[in-house]
Scaffold this active site. Structure first.
Site, PDB file in Angstrom:
ATOM      1  N   HIS A 136      38.245  21.309  26.686  1.00  0.00           N
ATOM      2  CA  HIS A 136      38.779  19.933  26.607  1.00  0.00           C
ATOM      3  C   HIS A 136      40.104  19.841  25.852  1.00  0.00           C
ATOM      4  O   HIS A 136      40.759  18.800  25.921  1.00  0.00           O
ATOM      5  CB  HIS A 136      37.782  19.009  25.905  1.00  0.00           C
ATOM      6  CG  HIS A 136      36.473  18.859  26.616  1.00  0.00           C
ATOM      7  ND1 HIS A 136      36.375  18.421  27.904  1.00  0.00           N
ATOM      8  CD2 HIS A 136      35.190  19.085  26.192  1.00  0.00           C
ATOM      9  CE1 HIS A 136      35.090  18.387  28.265  1.00  0.00           C
ATOM     10  NE2 HIS A 136      34.354  18.796  27.244  1.00  0.00           N
ATOM     11  N   ASP A 171      29.985  24.319  32.571  1.00  0.00           N
ATOM     12  CA  ASP A 171      29.614  23.447  31.454  1.00  0.00           C
ATOM     13  C   ASP A 171      29.197  22.096  32.045  1.00  0.00           C
ATOM     14  O   ASP A 171      29.702  21.677  33.082  1.00  0.00           O
ATOM     15  CB  ASP A 171      30.864  23.279  30.571  1.00  0.00           C
ATOM     16  CG  ASP A 171      30.623  22.574  29.257  1.00  0.00           C
ATOM     17  OD1 ASP A 171      30.707  23.254  28.223  1.00  0.00           O
ATOM     18  OD2 ASP A 171      30.394  21.347  29.273  1.00  0.00           O
ATOM     19  N   ASP A 259      25.479  23.779  27.981  1.00  0.00           N
ATOM     20  CA  ASP A 259      24.876  22.444  27.908  1.00  0.00           C
ATOM     21  C   ASP A 259      24.392  21.972  29.273  1.00  0.00           C
ATOM     22  O   ASP A 259      23.830  20.879  29.400  1.00  0.00           O
ATOM     23  CB  ASP A 259      25.857  21.436  27.284  1.00  0.00           C
ATOM     24  CG  ASP A 259      27.248  21.508  27.891  1.00  0.00           C
ATOM     25  OD1 ASP A 259      27.439  22.246  28.876  1.00  0.00           O
ATOM     26  OD2 ASP A 259      28.144  20.807  27.381  1.00  0.00           O
TER      27      ASP A 259
HETATM   28  F1  V1D Z   1      26.564  13.269  19.125  1.00  0.00           F
HETATM   29  C1  V1D Z   1      27.602  13.451  18.324  1.00  0.00           C
HETATM   30  C2  V1D Z   1      27.414  13.546  16.962  1.00  0.00           C
HETATM   31  C3  V1D Z   1      28.511  13.722  16.160  1.00  0.00           C
HETATM   32  C4  V1D Z   1      29.759  13.816  16.726  1.00  0.00           C
HETATM   33  C5  V1D Z   1      29.904  13.729  18.110  1.00  0.00           C
HETATM   34  C6  V1D Z   1      28.821  13.556  18.920  1.00  0.00           C
HETATM   35  C7  V1D Z   1      28.994  13.488  20.374  1.00  0.00           C
HETATM   36  C8  V1D Z   1      28.071  13.580  21.363  1.00  0.00           C
HETATM   37  N1  V1D Z   1      28.716  13.458  22.562  1.00  0.00           N
HETATM   38  N2  V1D Z   1      30.182  13.341  20.969  1.00  0.00           N
HETATM   39  C9  V1D Z   1      29.984  13.334  22.268  1.00  0.00           C
HETATM   40  C10 V1D Z   1      31.080  13.229  23.262  1.00  0.00           C
HETATM   41  N3  V1D Z   1      31.992  12.218  22.840  1.00  0.00           N
HETATM   42  C11 V1D Z   1      31.944  10.962  23.258  1.00  0.00           C
HETATM   43  C12 V1D Z   1      32.923  10.072  22.549  1.00  0.00           C
HETATM   44  C13 V1D Z   1      32.569   8.651  22.506  1.00  0.00           C
HETATM   45  N4  V1D Z   1      33.846   8.306  23.146  1.00  0.00           N
HETATM   46  C14 V1D Z   1      34.742   7.484  22.438  1.00  0.00           C
HETATM   47  C15 V1D Z   1      34.163   9.747  23.238  1.00  0.00           C
HETATM   48  O1  V1D Z   1      31.150  10.612  24.109  1.00  0.00           O
HETATM   49  C16 V1D Z   1      31.855  14.518  23.400  1.00  0.00           C
HETATM   50  C17 V1D Z   1      31.105  15.579  24.110  1.00  0.00           C
HETATM   51  C18 V1D Z   1      31.880  16.878  24.065  1.00  0.00           C
HETATM   52  C19 V1D Z   1      31.288  17.946  24.947  1.00  0.00           C
HETATM   53  C20 V1D Z   1      32.015  19.237  24.716  1.00  0.00           C
HETATM   54  C21 V1D Z   1      31.672  20.367  25.673  1.00  0.00           C
HETATM   55  O2  V1D Z   1      30.279  20.567  25.724  1.00  0.00           O
HETATM   56  O3  V1D Z   1      32.066  20.098  26.982  1.00  0.00           O
HETATM   57  C22 V1D Z   1      32.334  21.622  25.184  1.00  0.00           C
HETATM   58  N5  V1D Z   1      32.710  22.574  25.959  1.00  0.00           N
HETATM   59  O4  V1D Z   1      33.297  23.544  25.229  1.00  0.00           O
HETATM   60  C23 V1D Z   1      33.239  23.207  23.969  1.00  0.00           C
HETATM   61  C24 V1D Z   1      32.644  21.987  23.901  1.00  0.00           C
HETATM   62 CA    CA Z   2      31.942  21.742  33.999  1.00  0.00          CA
END
Ligand code: V1D
Ligand code: CA
Length: 574
Positions: A136, A171, A259
């Site tokens: 990302h 992923d 994931d």
């Molecule tokens: F659950 C959480 C607790 C603490 C901090 C963050 C999170 C969390 C969960 N899911 N953050 C997310 C996703 N972010 C949002 C934000 C809300 N919006 C404003 C954005 O939904 C981010 C998920 C990232 C996934 C990363 C990945 O798995 O794809 C990855 N691949 O390579 C490395 C990471």
């Molecule tokens: Ca993917």
């Protein structure tokens, strides 16, 4: 099953970093995977190497100077001030300024760069970096737990040697950072399988297909909750086969984000360990130089299980693996069954309910049939060796084997003394592309008027007349040329001196470059190019090809910092 030479990159420091106790991303999963690999006695079957850490300068091949400087300076204490109260570089809760964030990124990116280098040298058939896959990260900001995009850096490195690279992303999230970086080029095809619909990052529809010369070279397979192994395979295999047919990549990068496994804390798909690994097996069978990277994965014990099993798949020994786990450092995590498996759950596959999987498959295949045959690039010359390689004293990307045993294994490598110059003639598809810069420079810009960040940059520079300092560099993405100043031919060292280059030291046209500037001076060196680069960057908003061009062969410097040994243990129940 035929054997492959496998190189596995691991840095023993990586598991000690923590994003914070409540953050789902746990770097410790790389350490748990490593411990399982030890327990399964897999290390002696591969080359186990610790990569040199990526320098700040190397990171600017893709990222902006400003962002990399920020990363190299940020701490939990100064983050609010340096990030303008959280409005730049690190936005929101996803990407905390944790202790050692730059060092963590340099380990992750260093591993993928070293993997790219080794694959392109023909020294290995498969290179693994479970600390990579941070798909990302954007040019000027962190996103989705990813700060530095090791994948983009690795692919840019590979494009110095081969004409086309295929990027596949399994992923659960869309591989948006990699897609965006290569959206306007036909030399990289990106293909992401991901959950789509009220899910981070919200991009990756079937109709996001690339732009300009890159039209058709971004492939997206959006999925709904609950995909099973069988359903996933029914779309993965035909789409990949079609891509291989029309694109004929010289190398493949497979991001193995875990994931997408059943039961993941952030994921919502229903793949078993074997279903996930069948993607690795399928790609491995194609016999194309392959990089395996990590990515997401938040049920840590399942990540370790799966990446261990996928390492066995890379080695071709998965059928010999005892699914009852041997004792290991993390043994209690794997109770009560102590098995190397991730079973499916009974969740419903929403992709089958409304026939959406069939529609997605058919559309993706139809779009691929509309592509013209694989693009080629001419034989050109690109400067690619590092200082160490130039002097014949070492490999810029590898710090060395991990321990004595690995050192012995490394010495027994079938290609012990090859330092990045020649491909292994035995390795299929390892053609070394030799770029002829001056000839290419004489050619007029092509007449493609579609939006293409790299060609627009190249054209602007071509129009501006001959280079003051003479050197032409070619865009690895488009094949077009533009001028860059060169470092002085003598008077600086291999990274020990600390004087900035005087302006008058820029060499006259025709002088042969011998050394590269040290990372100790990178700010000075880059400052001189900054104005030109930023102009290009602002105009394009996509890959900053200038950065790539200007850093060919730059010195890699290891950054080291002492870290505490305290572990961030993620307790989980079966
Ligand atoms: F659950 C959480 C607790 C603490 C901090 C963050 C999170 C969390 C969960 N899911 N953050 C997310 C996703 N972010 C949002 C934000 C809300 N919006 C404003 C954005 O939904 C981010 C998920 C990232 C996934 C990363 C990945 O798995 O794809 C990855 N691949 O390579 C490395 C990471
Ligand atoms: Ca993917």
């Amino acid at each position: 099953m035929s054997k492959r030479r496998v190189t596995y990159y691991y840095d023993p420091d990586v598991g000690a970093f923590t994003y914070g106790l409540t953050h789902p991303m746990k770097p410790q999963r790389m350490r748990a995977t490593h411990e399982l690999l030890i327990a399964y006695d897999m290390l002696p079957k591969m080359h186990v190497l610790r990569a040199k850490r990526a320098s700040a300068e190397t990171m600017t091949r893709f990222h902006t100077d400003e962002y990399v400087q920020f990363l190299s300076r940020v701490t939990p204490e100064n983050a609010p001030q340096l990030s303008y109260s959280g409005t730049r570089f690190l936005v929101g809760e996803d990407n905390p300024a944790f202790d050692g964030v730059f060092e963590f990124c340099s380990i992750s990116a260093g591993g993928s760069l070293a993997a790219a280098h080794r694959l392109m040298n023909g020294q290995t058939d498969i290179a693994i970096n479970w600390a990579g896959g941070l798909h990302h990260a954007k040019k000027r900001e962190a996103s989705g737990f990813c700060y530095v995009n090791d994948i983009v850096l690795a692919i840019l490195e590979m494009l110095r040697t081969v004409p086309r690279v295929l990027y596949i992303d399994i992923d659960c999230h869309h591989g948006d950072g990699v897609e965006e970086a290569f959206y306007t080029t036909n030399r990289v095809m990106t293909c992401s399988f991901h959950k789509f619909g009220e899910y981070f990052p919200g991009t990756g529809t079937l109709d996001d297909r690339g732009r300009g010369k890159g039209r058709g070279y971004a492939v997206n397979v959006p999925l709904k909750d609950g995909v099973t192994d069988e359903a996933y395979r029914s779309v993965f295999e035909p789409v990949i086969d079609k891509i291989l047919d029309v694109f004929q990549p010289s190398a493949i990068v497979l991001q193995c984000g875990a994931d997408s496994l059943s039961g993941d804390k952030l994921g919502c798909l229903n793949l078993t360990m074997q279903g996930h690994a069948s993607c690795v097996q399928y790609i491995r069978k194609k016999n194309i130089p392959l990089m395996l990277l990590g990515g997401g994965g938040y049920t840590v014990k399942n990540v370790a299980r799966t990446w261990t099993y996928e390492t066995a798949c890379a080695l071709g020994i998965e059928d010999d693996i005892d699914l009852n786990m041997p004792w290991n450092e993390y043994f209690e995590w794997f109770g009560p069954r102590y098995r190397l498996e991730v079973p499916a759950s009974n969740m419903e596959d929403m992709n089958l309910r409304d026939n959406s999987l069939n529609r997605v498959r058919e559309t993706a295949l139809r779009y691929l049939s509309e592509l013209r045959p694989a693009p080629s690039v001419g034989l050109q010359d690109v400067p690619r060796e590092s200082v160490g390689e130039h002097l014949g004293v070492g490999d810029a990307y590898e710090q060395g084997p991990l321990d004595d045993l690995d050192e012995k294994l490394a010495r027994e490598s079938p290609l012990p003394n090859i330092h990045a110059i020649l491909p292994d003639p035995r390795a299929p598809g390892h053609t070394r592309f030799v770029y002829n810069l001056q000839e290419k420079a004489a050619q007029p810009a092509d007449s493609d008027s579609e939006y293409d960040s790299d060609t627009s940059l190249a054209r602007t520079r071509a129009r501006s007349g001959p280079a003051r300092h003479g050197k032409k560099r070619m865009s690895l993405l488009t094949g077009e040329c533009f001028d860059v100043p060169r470092p002085p031919p003598e008077g600086y060292d291999l990274g020990c001196g600390h004087e900035p280059w005087p302006q008058s030291d820029i060499p006259a046209q025709g002088m042969k470059r011998r050394f590269f500037p040290s990372a100790a001076r990178w700010e000075y060196a880059l400052d001189r190019h900054l104005a030109e680069r930023e102009r290009a960057g602002m105009r394009n908003g996509r890959v900053d090809v200038g950065a790539l061009m200007m850093n060919g062969g730059a010195v890699e410097r290891a950054r080291t910092a002492e870290l505490g040994e305290e572990m961030d243990v993620d307790a989980e129940d079966d």
